[in-house]
Design a protein around this motif. Structure first.
Motif, short mmCIF file in Angstrom:
data_model
loop_
_atom_site.label_atom_id
_atom_site.label_comp_id
_atom_site.label_asym_id
_atom_site.label_seq_id
_atom_site.Cartn_x
_atom_site.Cartn_y
_atom_site.Cartn_z
N ALA A 275 43.47 56.86 57.22
CA ALA A 275 42.40 58.18 57.81
C ALA A 275 43.35 59.01 58.76
O ALA A 275 43.33 60.26 58.64
N ILE A 276 44.12 58.28 59.65
CA ILE A 276 44.92 58.97 60.48
C ILE A 276 46.22 59.55 60.05
O ILE A 276 46.70 60.65 60.11
N VAL A 277 46.62 58.82 58.95
CA VAL A 277 47.89 59.23 58.39
C VAL A 277 47.40 60.57 57.43
O VAL A 277 48.09 61.19 57.33
N ALA A 278 46.28 60.26 56.77
CA ALA A 278 46.02 61.34 56.05
C ALA A 278 45.56 62.76 56.67
O ALA A 278 46.23 63.80 56.56
N ARG A 279 45.12 62.55 58.08
CA ARG A 279 44.92 63.70 58.95
C ARG A 279 46.12 64.46 59.27
O ARG A 279 46.43 65.51 59.29
N ILE A 280 47.23 63.36 59.55
CA ILE A 280 48.46 63.94 59.96
C ILE A 280 49.12 64.47 58.90
O ILE A 280 49.91 65.57 58.97
N LEU A 281 49.29 63.80 57.70
CA LEU A 281 50.34 64.22 56.83
C LEU A 281 49.53 64.66 55.57
O LEU A 281 50.44 64.94 54.49
N GLY A 282 48.39 64.69 55.48
CA GLY A 282 47.67 65.07 54.23
C GLY A 282 47.20 64.12 53.39
O GLY A 282 47.62 62.83 53.55
N TYR A 283 46.20 64.16 52.65
CA TYR A 283 45.47 63.25 51.81
C TYR A 283 46.23 62.94 50.69
O TYR A 283 45.75 61.91 50.06
N SER B 13 48.37 59.72 51.20
CA SER B 13 48.32 58.84 52.52
C SER B 13 48.27 57.66 52.11
O SER B 13 48.76 56.70 53.08
N ARG B 14 47.74 56.97 50.92
CA ARG B 14 47.67 55.44 50.72
C ARG B 14 49.33 55.06 50.60
O ARG B 14 49.60 54.20 51.29
N GLN B 15 50.20 55.66 49.93
CA GLN B 15 51.38 55.50 49.87
C GLN B 15 52.12 55.57 50.85
O GLN B 15 53.06 54.51 51.30
N ILE B 16 51.95 56.43 51.84
CA ILE B 16 52.68 56.52 53.09
C ILE B 16 52.26 55.61 54.09
O ILE B 16 53.03 55.00 54.75
N THR B 17 50.74 55.21 54.09
CA THR B 17 50.34 54.27 54.96
C THR B 17 51.20 52.82 54.52
O THR B 17 51.48 52.26 55.49
N LEU B 18 51.26 52.66 53.30
CA LEU B 18 52.00 51.59 52.90
C LEU B 18 53.33 51.22 53.11
O LEU B 18 53.89 50.38 53.66
N LEU B 19 54.20 52.53 53.05
CA LEU B 19 55.35 52.50 53.56
C LEU B 19 55.60 52.24 55.08
O LEU B 19 56.62 51.77 55.60
N ILE B 20 54.50 52.96 55.71
CA ILE B 20 54.65 52.69 57.23
C ILE B 20 54.29 51.36 57.61
O ILE B 20 54.90 50.65 58.59
#
Length: 127
Positions: free
Chosen positions: A31-39, A42-49
């Motif tokens: 949810a934090i990633v989605a808020r900052i980088l868009g929805y 967000s799952r793929q970016i969260t996974l990469l992080i």
């Protein structure tokens, strides 16, 4: 002492990367990633992080270029927490107190690499 601190630091990176992000057991992180980088991704970016955080744990344990590792960690924690505080403070576990925990973690990283390590090197030189 340095070894125990390093293990703890690596554990923090591993837990946040694997448990919170890769396994998605703490959806607040996405949810934090989605808020900052868009929805949209967000799952793929969260996974990469999360994978990058696991990589940081491996780097800490490897002791390879440990000074650069420590500097990288301190900068990442500071920048990540600043961005989160500015954009998604309502989603943070401890709200604005997250910054305090971030500073304590940065202090531990600094102490472990630049203070504790220096004491060990001095001891080795005197022996």
């Amino acid at each position: 002492m340095k070894r125990i601190s390093s293990l703890f630091i690596a554990f923090v990176w591993l837990a946040n990367g694997l448990i919170c992000k890769v396994l998605n057991l703490v959806p607040r992180h996405e949810a934090i990633v989605a808020r900052i980088l868009g929805y949209d991704f967000s799952r793929q970016i969260t996974l990469l992080i999360g994978l990058a955080e696991i990589g940081m744990a491996v780097w800490v344990l490897s002791r390879y270029q440990s000074k650069w590792c420590a500097i990288s960690q301190m900068l990442l924690v500071a920048v990540m927490n600043l961005i989160e505080a500015l954009i998604a403070s309502d989603l943070l576990l401890w709200g604005h107190f997250n910054g305090l925990f971030a500073l304590l973690f940065i202090g531990l990283i600094y102490y472990t690499e630049f203070v504790s390590g220096k004491k060990q090197r001095k001891t080795i030189v005197h022996v």
